[in-house]
Design a protein around this motif. Structure first.
Motif, PDB file in Angstrom:
ATOM      1  N   VAL A   7      11.117  22.935 -13.033  1.00  0.00           N
ATOM      2  CA  VAL A   7      12.165  23.516 -12.195  1.00  0.00           C
ATOM      3  C   VAL A   7      13.221  22.446 -11.931  1.00  0.00           C
ATOM      4  O   VAL A   7      12.894  21.332 -11.497  1.00  0.00           O
ATOM      5  CB  VAL A   7      11.586  24.030 -10.860  1.00  0.00           C
ATOM      6  N   LEU A   8      14.448  22.776 -12.203  1.00  0.00           N
ATOM      7  CA  LEU A   8      15.576  21.881 -11.924  1.00  0.00           C
ATOM      8  C   LEU A   8      16.258  22.358 -10.644  1.00  0.00           C
ATOM      9  O   LEU A   8      16.453  23.555 -10.445  1.00  0.00           O
ATOM     10  CB  LEU A   8      16.570  21.880 -13.086  1.00  0.00           C
ATOM     11  N   SER A   9      16.627  21.428  -9.816  1.00  0.00           N
ATOM     12  CA  SER A   9      17.207  21.786  -8.523  1.00  0.00           C
ATOM     13  C   SER A   9      18.424  20.913  -8.255  1.00  0.00           C
ATOM     14  O   SER A   9      18.441  19.724  -8.617  1.00  0.00           O
ATOM     15  CB  SER A   9      16.166  21.593  -7.404  1.00  0.00           C
ATOM     16  N   ARG A  10      19.404  21.503  -7.628  1.00  0.00           N
ATOM     17  CA  ARG A  10      20.576  20.724  -7.224  1.00  0.00           C
ATOM     18  C   ARG A  10      21.103  21.258  -5.903  1.00  0.00           C
ATOM     19  O   ARG A  10      20.914  22.436  -5.554  1.00  0.00           O
ATOM     20  CB  ARG A  10      21.671  20.762  -8.277  1.00  0.00           C
ATOM     21  N   ALA A  11      21.784  20.383  -5.172  1.00  0.00           N
ATOM     22  CA  ALA A  11      22.450  20.771  -3.927  1.00  0.00           C
ATOM     23  C   ALA A  11      23.919  21.047  -4.214  1.00  0.00           C
ATOM     24  O   ALA A  11      24.555  20.337  -4.993  1.00  0.00           O
ATOM     25  CB  ALA A  11      22.315  19.666  -2.879  1.00  0.00           C
ATOM     26  N   GLN A  12      24.446  22.071  -3.571  1.00  0.00           N
ATOM     27  CA  GLN A  12      25.859  22.393  -3.772  1.00  0.00           C
ATOM     28  C   GLN A  12      26.768  21.526  -2.909  1.00  0.00           C
ATOM     29  O   GLN A  12      27.939  21.359  -3.223  1.00  0.00           O
ATOM     30  CB  GLN A  12      26.088  23.877  -3.473  1.00  0.00           C
ATOM     31  N   ARG A  13      26.224  20.998  -1.824  1.00  0.00           N
ATOM     32  CA  ARG A  13      26.992  20.094  -0.965  1.00  0.00           C
ATOM     33  C   ARG A  13      26.082  18.957  -0.509  1.00  0.00           C
ATOM     34  O   ARG A  13      24.858  19.114  -0.424  1.00  0.00           O
ATOM     35  CB  ARG A  13      27.565  20.827   0.255  1.00  0.00           C
ATOM     36  N   ASN A  14      26.689  17.815  -0.196  1.00  0.00           N
ATOM     37  CA  ASN A  14      25.888  16.704   0.295  1.00  0.00           C
ATOM     38  C   ASN A  14      25.667  16.840   1.800  1.00  0.00           C
ATOM     39  O   ASN A  14      26.085  17.827   2.417  1.00  0.00           O
ATOM     40  CB  ASN A  14      26.548  15.367  -0.064  1.00  0.00           C
ATOM     41  N   ALA A  15      25.029  15.844   2.387  1.00  0.00           N
ATOM     42  CA  ALA A  15      24.678  15.928   3.806  1.00  0.00           C
ATOM     43  C   ALA A  15      25.910  15.970   4.696  1.00  0.00           C
ATOM     44  O   ALA A  15      25.840  16.462   5.829  1.00  0.00           O
ATOM     45  CB  ALA A  15      23.792  14.739   4.189  1.00  0.00           C
ATOM     46  N   ARG A  16      27.038  15.485   4.221  1.00  0.00           N
ATOM     47  CA  ARG A  16      28.278  15.513   5.007  1.00  0.00           C
ATOM     48  C   ARG A  16      29.106  16.760   4.763  1.00  0.00           C
ATOM     49  O   ARG A  16      30.172  16.908   5.346  1.00  0.00           O
ATOM     50  CB  ARG A  16      29.111  14.267   4.688  1.00  0.00           C
ATOM     51  N   GLY A  17      28.658  17.631   3.878  1.00  0.00           N
ATOM     52  CA  GLY A  17      29.372  18.866   3.629  1.00  0.00           C
ATOM     53  C   GLY A  17      30.317  18.840   2.453  1.00  0.00           C
ATOM     54  O   GLY A  17      30.941  19.858   2.133  1.00  0.00           O
ATOM     55  N   ALA A  73      16.158  26.992 -13.003  1.00  0.00           N
ATOM     56  CA  ALA A  73      17.107  26.158 -12.258  1.00  0.00           C
ATOM     57  C   ALA A  73      17.453  26.865 -10.958  1.00  0.00           C
ATOM     58  O   ALA A  73      17.668  28.081 -10.935  1.00  0.00           O
ATOM     59  CB  ALA A  73      18.356  25.909 -13.081  1.00  0.00           C
ATOM     60  N   GLU A  74      17.489  26.084  -9.871  1.00  0.00           N
ATOM     61  CA  GLU A  74      17.775  26.635  -8.558  1.00  0.00           C
ATOM     62  C   GLU A  74      18.840  25.808  -7.867  1.00  0.00           C
ATOM     63  O   GLU A  74      18.777  24.572  -7.886  1.00  0.00           O
ATOM     64  CB  GLU A  74      16.509  26.670  -7.696  1.00  0.00           C
ATOM     65  N   ALA A  75      19.810  26.478  -7.252  1.00  0.00           N
ATOM     66  CA  ALA A  75      20.877  25.809  -6.502  1.00  0.00           C
ATOM     67  C   ALA A  75      20.654  26.053  -5.017  1.00  0.00           C
ATOM     68  O   ALA A  75      20.521  27.201  -4.578  1.00  0.00           O
ATOM     69  CB  ALA A  75      22.237  26.338  -6.930  1.00  0.00           C
ATOM     70  N   SER A  76      20.583  24.974  -4.253  1.00  0.00           N
ATOM     71  CA  SER A  76      20.379  25.058  -2.808  1.00  0.00           C
ATOM     72  C   SER A  76      21.607  24.547  -2.075  1.00  0.00           C
ATOM     73  O   SER A  76      22.531  24.002  -2.685  1.00  0.00           O
ATOM     74  CB  SER A  76      19.141  24.253  -2.389  1.00  0.00           C
ATOM     75  N   ALA A  77      21.613  24.716  -0.771  1.00  0.00           N
ATOM     76  CA  ALA A  77      22.798  24.375   0.008  1.00  0.00           C
ATOM     77  C   ALA A  77      23.039  22.872   0.069  1.00  0.00           C
ATOM     78  O   ALA A  77      24.155  22.396  -0.176  1.00  0.00           O
ATOM     79  CB  ALA A  77      22.664  24.944   1.423  1.00  0.00           C
TER      80      ALA A  77
END
Length: 883
Positions: free
Chosen positions: A483-493, A205-209
């Motif tokens: 691989v599981l991936s998620r964003a910690q914030r959306n495009a608006r922050g 699992a990976e966390a991206s911005a």
């Protein structure tokens, strides 16, 4: 003897992948179909399921017929055909009978009426799902002959509408279902084969911005796998429950990475060249004619059937800055351009009928598409017109998707999870593991909300349950790596919370790491500063940054150059204009940028709602020039009465109303008339505010001098003669707004008109820190070209509100000329010395060259203020002067 077998798959991705695999393996006698195609095969007679190409026109015709009880008020809305088709598709899939529901709500009566009208209007070979199913069930006895052994492969759910057909086939031929573990279908009467899923050998699992970072990491992951040489592109999949948040990023980055990424759900039509052709046509039909829109369309049109007949020089003689918003303006522009080119007649005969068609607006959408488009662009255009009325063609194009021309059998696939579940791949990456996406929440149907029909009747399985099931199946069927991936914030922050399916530990946070494999050259240079530092242009940019941010000295990146540089000398010896001399005084470095290096600031004004101050000033000057020219020499401006002056201004206004739109971009017609009216008002007030002058005075406007290529005009001197500013060595030319000369020839008055309000303390202004240089330069020109004139008066006239006049004459004018020539000499000395620097003072006025300076301009100027002040020392007094 070849044994016939039929494999049933779900979705286009599974269909294309299975057919490619069968071809690669040399399978003979195997038919690969989807359930609707299977029903069509059994029904026979070239019967096919009705597609959107026939359903959309049928829905539009059904809505246009009217007679509705509940949806009459919204039946004509642009999005109604799409909403109706979406609701009916849900009804057909669930195998609901709308007629039996009509007693529950009038909405069902209206939908049943639409369905009946659709059924009547469809061609005989195109059937609705229920009708196709019933026709196939009647011929189920031919299943063994037509289909042979039937296998359902990779299907986890069958819509209720097709279940009776499968059970009917089961009674005739062998029908088996290769069903994944965890799926139960109690209604199915055939054989069920379940095999233990291997599951992935590695889960991470990976966390991206943000979503963009997720795409970057996904492409890096794909590149790393491909670089091993052990993994092929067809073994890699990237998926999400809904792809819209990542589509644009994948589209941009996959192209720059040169990776074979297949969009199983299609790419946006507007991302293709043919889609942009359709967008250009929709822009003209929806927003009207303009030269910018016509240029954009003609540059993109296919050579056939229209563009090849248009002369290559069709635009010759047409001013590029003209807006040309009406057909009449185009006709006038072509008429004016006839003497300048040989093919004028052919261009006019070819283009004007097309412009006439486009000027009719959205209603001409069908005919315009047929006459101008061909191939893929015509197909897209017709599809967009089928799904929305002509007035909403732009919105329809935005939602239209087309195939990306890649084969899934040799590509990395980017797809919705609902498609991947039918054909899992050994290496899979799932994006968007946030609480909003895995799983998603249910949404009401656009026309059949929950209060009209219970949601579980329309959709037996909830969206959340389906997403959870898809995840479990993908996890179980992925053989090598998941691989599981998620964003910690959306495009608006905004911060995003993790999904309930997200693992609580062993999560890798992708922040400032250096990737093992970059997905593109740009990504490699961004991640590896040492590699980027080997490039010459990067080293130069870094040096520039250090000079700007860390050095307090004057450097080459601030403006320092060689003394007596040839490019600067060439810029100084040219014939100057008052504009270039004004820039020379106010910003020597900007003068070099503009006239030695040829830099231009971008002007983005294809369709202004109002004229900018400079253009409005030009408008006022043209009205003044037109009015005075109409009165000279008879009866003469100084002898004309108020009515004659008013008539002259009206005539000049009428000429400008029609001539300017043929030469430059102006506001829309109503605003343009108001603008000319306001300019005429200021012109009238300005001309009426003149002091009484002697009747023998002659007036000229826009008086040229130093214009080498000018056709001789009736002016009081040789218009080709340039004026030398003796102490500086500079020569200049230009046009004087207004020149009044007494008949005796011993006195002249120069007028420089300003369409704005006077600044504070305007009566004390002489040079105005270099801004009000024109009247002083014009005085130098009059004295040089008319040596017999003994008295010269130079004045500024501000026309906004109550006109205000400020004069320079006598000793005051002589002093202003002395100061102006002294400062011009100082400016040329600075340029020739090579010690050039930006103005160190904060300027309250807009500078169109400021983009060439650092973004943090204020701190940059403050940091190097002492060096810049020293470099511009000879002009500091001018810039600091209050007047």
């Amino acid at each position: 003897m070849i044994t016939r077998t039929t494999h049933i798959v779900d979705g286009l991705l599974a269909l294309r992948s299975a057919r490619a695999a069968a071809a690669i393996n040399g399978a003979i006698g195997r038919e690969i179909l989807t359930l609707p195609l299977l029903a069509g095969r059994l029904a026979g007679g070239f019967t096919t399921p009705a597609g959107t190409d026939v359903l959309y026109p049928a829905v539009q015709a059904a809505l246009a017929a009217g007679g509705f009880q509940d949806i009459a008020g919204i039946a004509g809305l642009p999005g109604m055909p799409r909403a109706v088709l979406q609701s009916l598709d849900s009804v057909w899939r669930t195998d609901l009978d709308l007629a039996s529901l009509a007693h529950e709500a009038v909405r069902f009566h209206d939908l049943a009426l639409i369905e009946a009208r659709i059924r009547e209007s469809l061609p005989a070979t195109h059937l609705l799902p229920r009708d196709l199913r019933d026709a196939a069930v009647k011929r189920a006895d031919y299943s063994r002959t037509l289909l042979g052994t039937v296998t359902l492969a990779g299907i986890i759910e069958v819509d209720p509408v097709w279940r009776p057909l499968l059970n009917a086939i089961t009674r005739v031929t062998d029908l088996s279902w290769d069903m994944p573990d965890g799926v139960e279908q109690a209604w199915f009467g055939g054989a069920i084969r379940k095999s233990a899923a291997p599951g992935p050998t590695h889960i991470s699992a990976e966390a991206s911005a943000d979503p963009k970072s997720e795409v970057v990491e996904a492409l890096r992951w794909a590149r790393r796998l491909l670089s091993t040489g052990q993994v092929k592109a067809q073994d890699i999949a990237i998926a999400a429950t809904s792809t819209q948040d990542w589509d644009d990023h994948f589209l941009a980055y996959a192209r720059s990475a040169a990776l074979p990424v297949h969009f199983s759900h299609g790419v946006p039509a507007l991302s293709t060249a043919d889609g942009q052709t359709c967008a250009a046509l929709a822009d003209i039909l929806g927003n009207g004619l303009s030269q910018e829109r016509v240029w954009r369309l003609l540059r993109r049109l296919p050579s056939q059937p229209f563009a090849s007949s248009l002369p290559e020089d069709w635009f010759a003689g047409i001013p590029r800055a003209a807006a040309l918003r009406t057909l009449d303006q185009w006709r006038e522009a072509f008429t004016a351009a006839k003497p300048q080119r040989a093919t004028a007649e052919l261009a006019e005969q070819t283009l004007l009928p097309i412009l006439d068609l486009l000027a009719r607006g959205p209603e001409a959408g069908g005919e315009a598409g047929t006459r101008l488009l061909s191939g893929a662009s015509l197909t897209m255009w017709e599809e967009a017109l089928r799904s929305a009325p002509p007035h909403a063609i732009a919105l329809s194009l935005q939602s239209l998707r087309v195939a990306d021309q890649r084969e899934p059998a040799n590509s990395v696939v980017w797809c919705p999870a609902s498609q991947l579940v039918s054909c899992p791949r050994p290496f899979t990456r799932l994006l968007g593991f946030t609480s909003r996406s895995w799983p998603r929440s249910d949404q009401d149907d656009p026309l059949i909300p929950n209060h009209l029909l219970e949601r579980r009747k329309l959709h037996p399985v909830s969206t959340a349950e389906r997403d959870r099931l898809h995840f479990e199946i993908i996890r179980a069927q992925t053989r090598e790596q998941l691989v599981l991936s998620r964003a910690q914030r959306n495009a608006r922050g905004s911060q995003l919370s993790p999904s309930t399916l997200w693992p609580g530990d062993t999560v890798v946070h992708k922040r400032d790491h250096v990737p093992e494999h970059a997905f593109s050259e740009a990504d490699r240079l961004l991640a590896r500063a040492r590699d980027a530092g080997q490039l010459a242009h990067v080293r130069q940019a870094q040096l520039c940054w250090r000079h700007w941010q860390w050095s307090a000295d004057l450097t080459a990146h601030d403006g320092l150059s060689d003394a007596n540089h040839p490019a600067i000398e060439a810029a100084l010896v040219r014939v100057q204009s008052t504009t270039s001399l004004q820039r020379l005084l106010r910003d020597p470095l900007g003068f070099v940028w503009r006239y030695a290096l040829g830099w231009r600031s971008a002007r983005q004004e294809p369709e202004p709602l109002e004229l900018d101050p400079t253009s409005f000033g030009e408008l006022v000057h043209e009205l003044i020039s037109g009015a005075i020219s109409a009165l000279e020499p008879a009866p003469g401006f100084t002898r004309a009465n108020a009515n004659e002056i008013e008539a002259a201004i009206e005539g000049a206004s009428a000429a400008v109303l029609t001539s300017w739109p043929l030469q430059r971009s102006v506001p829309p017609p109503i605003l343009w008339r108001h603008t000319v009216k306001e300019a005429a008002r200021r012109t009238a007030k300005g001309l009426a505010s003149d002091d009484l002058v002697r009747s023998d005075t002659r007036s000229w406007t826009e008086v040229p001098f130093g214009q080498i290529d000018l056709v001789p005009e009736q002016v009081p001197w040789d218009a080709t003669s340039a004026v030398l500013i003796k102490p500086t060595g500079l020569v200049f030319g230009g046009r004087i707004d207004r020149l009044d000369i007494r008949a005796t020839g011993d006195a002249a008055r120069i007028t420089d008109y300003k369409s704005i309000k006077p600044p504070p303390k305007a009566q004390r202004i002489t040079l105005g820190q270099g801004r009000e240089l024109q009247r002083v330069l014009y005085a130098i020109a009059v004295r040089a070209l008319l040596p017999e004139v003994r008295t010269v008066v130079a004045r500024l006239v501000y026309l906004a509100d109550d006109p205000a006049t400020y004069e320079l004459k006598g000793d005051e004018l002589d002093e202003a000329i002395m100061h102006a020539t002294g400062y011009l000499s100082a400016a040329t000395t600075i340029l020739r010395s090579g010690r050039l620097a930006p103005r160190w003072q904060k300027d309250a006025f807009y500078d169109d060259m400021r983009l060439a300076l650092p973004a943090d301009r204020e701190s940059y100027l403050r940091r190097k203020a002492s060096e810049f002040r020293a470099a511009n020392q000879q002009l500091n007094k001018l810039w600091s002067a209050a007047t």
